[in-house]
Every structure is written in C-alpha cells, then in structure tokens.
Design a protein around this motif. Sequence first.
Motif, short mmCIF file in Angstrom:
data_model
loop_
_atom_site.label_atom_id
_atom_site.label_comp_id
_atom_site.label_asym_id
_atom_site.label_seq_id
_atom_site.Cartn_x
_atom_site.Cartn_y
_atom_site.Cartn_z
N GLY A 1 -7.59 7.94 -4.85
CA GLY A 1 -8.20 6.65 -4.56
C GLY A 1 -9.47 6.45 -5.37
N ARG B 1 0.15 12.72 -3.69
CA ARG B 1 -0.62 11.51 -3.42
C ARG B 1 -1.54 11.75 -2.23
NH1 ARG B 1 1.19 6.84 -0.11
NH2 ARG B 1 0.19 4.91 -0.81
N ASP C 1 2.09 0.90 -4.47
CA ASP C 1 1.13 1.95 -4.83
C ASP C 1 1.86 3.19 -5.36
OD1 ASP C 1 -1.32 3.17 -5.12
OD2 ASP C 1 -1.51 3.76 -3.04
N ARG D 1 -7.97 2.85 -7.57
CA ARG D 1 -6.96 3.90 -7.71
C ARG D 1 -7.18 4.66 -9.03
NH1 ARG D 1 -6.38 2.77 -3.18
NH2 ARG D 1 -4.47 2.37 -2.00
N LYS E 1 0.80 -1.23 0.00
CA LYS E 1 0.00 0.00 0.00
C LYS E 1 0.83 1.28 0.00
CE LYS E 1 -4.22 -1.95 1.80
NZ LYS E 1 -5.30 -1.87 2.81
N SER F 1 -8.20 -2.49 -4.14
CA SER F 1 -8.53 -1.08 -3.87
C SER F 1 -8.54 -0.29 -5.17
CB SER F 1 -7.49 -0.45 -2.94
OG SER F 1 -7.50 -1.07 -1.69
N MET G 1 -2.39 11.56 -7.71
CA MET G 1 -2.68 10.16 -7.38
C MET G 1 -3.86 10.12 -6.41
SD MET G 1 1.26 8.79 -7.09
CE MET G 1 0.85 7.04 -7.31
#
Length: 240
Positions: A176, A149, A59, A212, A55, A210, A174
């Motif tokens: 989610g 991010r 990521d 992204r 993560k 997840s 970046m």
Amino acid sequence: MDDIQQRFTDRLKERGIELNERQLEQFETYYKLLVEWNEKMNLTGITEREQVYEKHFYDSLTLAFFVDMKKVKSLADIGSGAGFPGVPLKIVFPHLKLSIIDSLNKRITFLKAVSEGLGLTGAEFLHGRAEDWGHKRGYRDAFDLVTARAVARLAVLNEFCLPFVKPQGTFAAMKGTDPAEEIAESKKSLRELRGELESVEAFRLPFDDSERHIIRIAKTAITPYKYPRNPGLPLKSPLV
C-alpha cells in the motif's frame, strides 16, 4: 452488464486488459461465493459489491500492469487469504499454472470451492506454511512469478517468497503506502536469498485514490538451502 461491471471492464481496458463474458461471469460468481462464505468465516472486511470489484478484483489485477503475464507460465501466491491476487489473475490469464499456499485450512477449503465454482483448471490450493513448502521439490526454485499481497514486511516476505522463485524469475510484493523504509531494511535479506531489487512501481487506484506500490525483485541464483528457516523464525527474527 451493470454499472459496476462496466466501470470495472472500462478501467481494465484502459490498461490493455479486455474481459470476455465468461470472465465477467466468473468474477460475479467469485463475489457471490466470497460473501456467502464470509458469513461462516472471516475472509474479508470488504463485502459491498462495488468495493470488492475495486479493492479486491481490480487491485489484484494491477500486477499485470507491470509484469507481462503472457510470458509467465507459473505463478505462486503466498499467504493468499481469500485468493487475492492469485484467483483474479488466473481468471484473466487462464494459461497460468497457479499455486496458492495459505496456512489456514479453512481458507484453502474456500478456495477449492471457488475453483470448482469458477471451473478453473491448472490451479492448486495448498495448506501449510511457506517455510515448509519452500523446501519441497517441485516448489523450490520453481516459479516464473511469485507474489504476496499485504502479508508482512519486505524483509520477511523475501524469506517467505524468494525460495519459490526460479533463477531469473520475479518476486512481486504488492504494497500500500510508500515502502521505502521496508526496502532499506531488506538489503540483507535480498543478499542472503539471492534477490536483486529491480523496480518499484508507484500508482493510485482510480476510484478512491489509494496509494499502491509493487516492488519487483529479480532472482539472481538458487536460494541457499538453509532458507527459509524453520516456521516462525522469519517473522520472529527477520534478516535485517
């Protein structure tokens, strides 16, 4: 190489990124320093080793799936916190000239310790607000690629980050979950700051599924000097 490192390297290899032994050692050292320093200050809520590799490290490197890092010479990471995504990208692409800016001096102290522990060269860690550094010679309109991010909503991020991007350079935010609403409200900020939406890349992390998104914005011209506005104003009164 243990199972966690094997999965990490295999997943990166599927995306065309191959790590050597030194880079794997650097990631492991980074993990150990993160956990050690996290006991003294709040750097991350994620400290379990496999979770950090997935993560934080993996990521962070997803940016390289959508931007050709070999063509990027200079990278600025704004509001990097514990160094994500800037430090993982620097480990994998050591040619990058990396500048990380963060408003909390304790985090900058940590990042300097990480840089020393990993033997990084061509990396600097700057304490201060993006609104101030965005007006400094050598940083304004200066970077091939600027990223952030999970720092703020896009309309705010544009004002934090686009002043650092050189004309014809790229800002990559970046995110989610689906940023469609943020993109819709960011039209004014893009127009004012001389940015143009280039693409929105949607994908899922391979381990926990997840969501992204990476929003790529092209810098079309020099940002007007009145931006970024005084510290605090972009958050208090976004360009929407």
